[in-house]
Scaffold this motif. Structure first.
Motif, PDB file in Angstrom:
ATOM      1  N   LEU A 132     -24.281  68.236  50.032  1.00 17.17           N
ATOM      2  CA  LEU A 132     -22.822  68.154  49.929  1.00 17.17           C
ATOM      3  C   LEU A 132     -22.414  67.797  48.497  1.00 17.17           C
ATOM      4  O   LEU A 132     -21.489  68.402  47.941  1.00 17.17           O
ATOM      5  N   ARG A 133     -23.090  66.835  47.928  1.00 18.57           N
ATOM      6  CA  ARG A 133     -22.763  66.426  46.556  1.00 18.57           C
ATOM      7  C   ARG A 133     -22.971  67.578  45.585  1.00 18.57           C
ATOM      8  O   ARG A 133     -22.132  67.824  44.697  1.00 18.57           O
ATOM      9  N   ALA A 134     -24.063  68.324  45.762  1.00 17.56           N
ATOM     10  CA  ALA A 134     -24.334  69.460  44.880  1.00 17.56           C
ATOM     11  C   ALA A 134     -23.281  70.546  45.030  1.00 17.56           C
ATOM     12  O   ALA A 134     -23.010  71.296  44.078  1.00 17.56           O
ATOM     13  N   SER A 145     -29.505  59.624  47.859  1.00 14.65           N
ATOM     14  CA  SER A 145     -29.056  60.996  48.074  1.00 14.65           C
ATOM     15  C   SER A 145     -29.974  62.013  47.413  1.00 14.65           C
ATOM     16  O   SER A 145     -30.320  61.885  46.238  1.00 14.65           O
ATOM     17  N   GLY A 146     -30.376  63.029  48.187  1.00 17.84           N
ATOM     18  CA  GLY A 146     -31.136  64.140  47.638  1.00 17.84           C
ATOM     19  C   GLY A 146     -32.634  63.970  47.783  1.00 17.84           C
ATOM     20  O   GLY A 146     -33.143  62.862  48.009  1.00 17.84           O
ATOM     21  N   PRO A 147     -33.386  65.072  47.631  1.00 21.44           N
ATOM     22  CA  PRO A 147     -34.839  65.036  47.859  1.00 21.44           C
ATOM     23  C   PRO A 147     -35.609  64.219  46.835  1.00 21.44           C
ATOM     24  O   PRO A 147     -36.737  63.797  47.105  1.00 21.44           O
ATOM     25  N   ALA A 148     -35.027  63.996  45.647  1.00 17.90           N
ATOM     26  CA  ALA A 148     -35.742  63.251  44.607  1.00 17.90           C
ATOM     27  C   ALA A 148     -35.380  61.770  44.597  1.00 17.90           C
ATOM     28  O   ALA A 148     -35.857  61.028  43.727  1.00 17.90           O
ATOM     29  N   ALA A 149     -34.579  61.307  45.543  1.00 17.37           N
ATOM     30  CA  ALA A 149     -34.128  59.915  45.566  1.00 17.37           C
ATOM     31  C   ALA A 149     -35.275  58.986  45.945  1.00 17.37           C
ATOM     32  O   ALA A 149     -36.244  59.403  46.581  1.00 17.37           O
ATOM     33  N   ALA A 313     -21.257  74.361  53.179  1.00 16.62           N
ATOM     34  CA  ALA A 313     -22.574  74.025  52.640  1.00 16.62           C
ATOM     35  C   ALA A 313     -23.682  74.346  53.643  1.00 16.62           C
ATOM     36  O   ALA A 313     -24.864  74.328  53.285  1.00 16.62           O
ATOM     37  N   PHE A 314     -23.288  74.658  54.892  1.00 15.14           N
ATOM     38  CA  PHE A 314     -24.234  75.015  55.948  1.00 15.14           C
ATOM     39  C   PHE A 314     -23.772  76.321  56.592  1.00 15.14           C
ATOM     40  O   PHE A 314     -23.335  76.344  57.745  1.00 15.14           O
TER      41      PHE A 314
END
Length: 384
Positions: A132-134, A145-149, A313-314
């Motif tokens: 959502l943020r992206a 937030s996010g996969p790298a968090a 986003a989906f």
């Protein structure tokens, strides 16, 4: 206008869900009201045990396994549905089962209504928040937030993350939780004292249970023990935004988006930070909320646009429930979550001018997925 009769057989619809649950019952009611044949029901235990079968030409809808106690046991390995633990295992098994279901449907020559490939993101609050943020959708600040968090391994990590500016008040959520299971609203004052509001109840041996009574823990030791017990299932931490109020109660909205368009909305109010209706929240006055937005210089259409952007986003999921957080003053909005199965709102009919007037959330989905053909080539919804 003369309605052209449907073929006698009609579409062959399958719903994967709880055969005895409300969701399946409401969907079947919507099919009948639209003059469509009832759906064949496949239970989640059939899917989880590899026994589900499909045939060419069927249209398959995936619904929630949430009300099926046998499915819950197979997904979480728990002996009591009230237990909080096991959401990480639930996520692993559910997403794997959805992927296997998709493969079985494709192999049979059937078709899925939604893309199950989006479920791993929708059911991980960290990944969903990052997406959502992206996409430029306003969301609360979230250090996970996010996969790298960073991964939250326990209370010490939460303490470290919430030491950042603006994060003295946060929600700590199970990454794969739903219905406010395992959610803590945590506050740290200037002196460093911690308290948390939650529906989590600590039982014998430190086991955690979901309770219908919201309670407050004022000892950091108690809060830390709960967070440490939840952490192995995965945690998401986000800023606790000051919400708008109605009648002295915190308010937010659940907005249902069908086919990219916001069609239904309910205002939820509560005296606690959690507005979920099963935790003592109540439906508020939506008309008054809309008036408050206008009085603050905002536009209701802008609030709905935020929800539609979140749904976009989906794109492979035709219906989502968006939790919209109005900020104090009713001028700004953020998206708390996007729910893949956020349509269980009994008795709620469509918003004026949004294409689903007089229809509940299930009837709106049926109308969007199976439009009625007319002799002049246009489409619409059949009348019961």
């Amino acid at each position: 206008m003369t309605v052209r009769p449907r073929p006698a057989a009609g579409p062959r619809i399958v719903v994967v869900g709880d055969p005895a649950g409300r969701r399946v019952a409401f969907f079947q009611d919507a099919l009948r009201a639209a003059g469509l044949p009832g759906a064949r029901v496949v239970s989640w235990p059939e899917v989880l045990r590899g026994r589900a079968r499909f045939t060419a030409g069927e249209t398959v809808r995936i619904d929630s396994p949430g009300e099926d106690p046998e499915a819950d046991r197979l997904l979480r390995d728990v002996d009591d549905p009230a237990r909080v633990e096991g959401s990480g295992l639930w996520y692993e098994r559910f997403t794997a089962a959805a992927a296997g279901l998709a493969a079985a449907v494709a192999e049979a020559g059937a078709a899925l209504v939604d893309d199950p490939g989006e479920l791993p993101v929708l059911f991980d609050k960290r990944l969903s928040h990052g997406r959502l943020r992206a996409a430029g959708v306003p969301v609360p600040d979230a250090p996970t937030s996010g996969p790298a968090a960073p991964v939250v391994r326990g209370w010490a990590d939460v303490r470290s993350l919430t030491a950042r500016p603006g994060l003295r008040r946060v929600f700590v959520k199970l990454a794969h939780g739903s219905s406010a299971s395992g959610v803590l609203a945590v506050e740290t004052n200037g002196a460093g004292r911690v308290q948390a509001t939650t529906s989590v109840e600590r039982g014998p041996g430190g086991r955690l249970f979901n309770s219908l009574r919201v309670r407050r823990y004022t000892s950091e030791r108690e809060v830390a023990a709960i967070v440490d017990a939840l952490a192995p299932d995965g945690l998401h931490v986000e800023r606790w935004l000051p919400k708008a109020t109605q009648g002295g109660r915190a308010a937010d909205l659940r907005v249902v988006v069908v086919g990219g368009r916001a069609t239904h909305a309910v205002l939820r109010t509560s005296r606690s930070p959690m507005t979920n209706l099963h935790l003592g929240g109540a439906r508020g006055d939506l008309a008054a909320a809309r008036a408050a937005i206008t009085a603050a210089g905002g536009r209701w259409e802008d609030a709905l646009d935020v929800c539609e952007r979140a749904a976009a986003a989906f794109p492979g999921t035709r219906c989502v429930g968006v939790d919209l957080l109005p900020a104090s003053g009713w001028r700004r909005f953020a998206v708390g979550e996007v729910n893949a199965f956020g349509d269980l709102l009994p008795g709620l009919t469509g918003l004026p001018g949004r294409g689903a007037e007089g229809l509940d959330t299930y009837a709106a989905q049926v109308a969007a997925e199976f439009p009625h053909p007319y002799e002049d080539g246009t489409t619409g919804t059949s009348t019961p």
